[in-house]
Design an enzyme around this catalytic site. Sequence first.
Site, PDB file in Angstrom:
ATOM      1  N   CYS A  29       0.886  -1.154   0.184  1.00  0.00           N
ATOM      2  CA  CYS A  29      -0.107   0.048   0.093  1.00  0.00           C
ATOM      3  C   CYS A  29       0.677   1.253  -0.006  1.00  0.00           C
ATOM      4  CB  CYS A  29      -0.700  -0.077   1.381  1.00  0.00           C
ATOM      5  SG  CYS A  29       0.004   0.106   2.746  1.00  0.00           S
ATOM      6  N   TYR A  30       0.522   2.213   0.435  1.00  0.00           N
ATOM      7  CA  TYR A  30       1.446   3.447   0.667  1.00  0.00           C
ATOM      8  C   TYR A  30       2.536   3.305   1.598  1.00  0.00           C
ATOM      9  CZ  TYR A  30       3.572   8.016   0.707  1.00  0.00           C
ATOM     10  OH  TYR A  30       4.413   9.131   0.527  1.00  0.00           O
TER      11      TYR A  30
END
Length: 97
Positions: free
Chosen positions: A61-62
Amino acid sequence: MYLSTTTAELRQELDQYQILDVRDAEDFANGHIQGAVNIPITELAEAYPKLDQTASYAIICYAGGRSEQASRFLGDKGYQVTNVMGGMGAWQGEIVN
């Protein structure tokens, strides 16, 4: 159960994983790892049966929070998953749009 890896380790082992990016579609479109598949975490509960249970997945994800949730979820379902700590925010490799 799931494993964890750093972005530096993932760069060296990219050929061993199918990359599953659990960010939303807009973030994915703005840049992702070449060959990554996008299934936003909000859609994972519906979409996971379409994943290949024989593949090894690196979940990203981030920053690592959503990927950890997704890794736990998929690991509990019997998938071979590795959470990418630090996520795309720490990724030093090539990014494609």
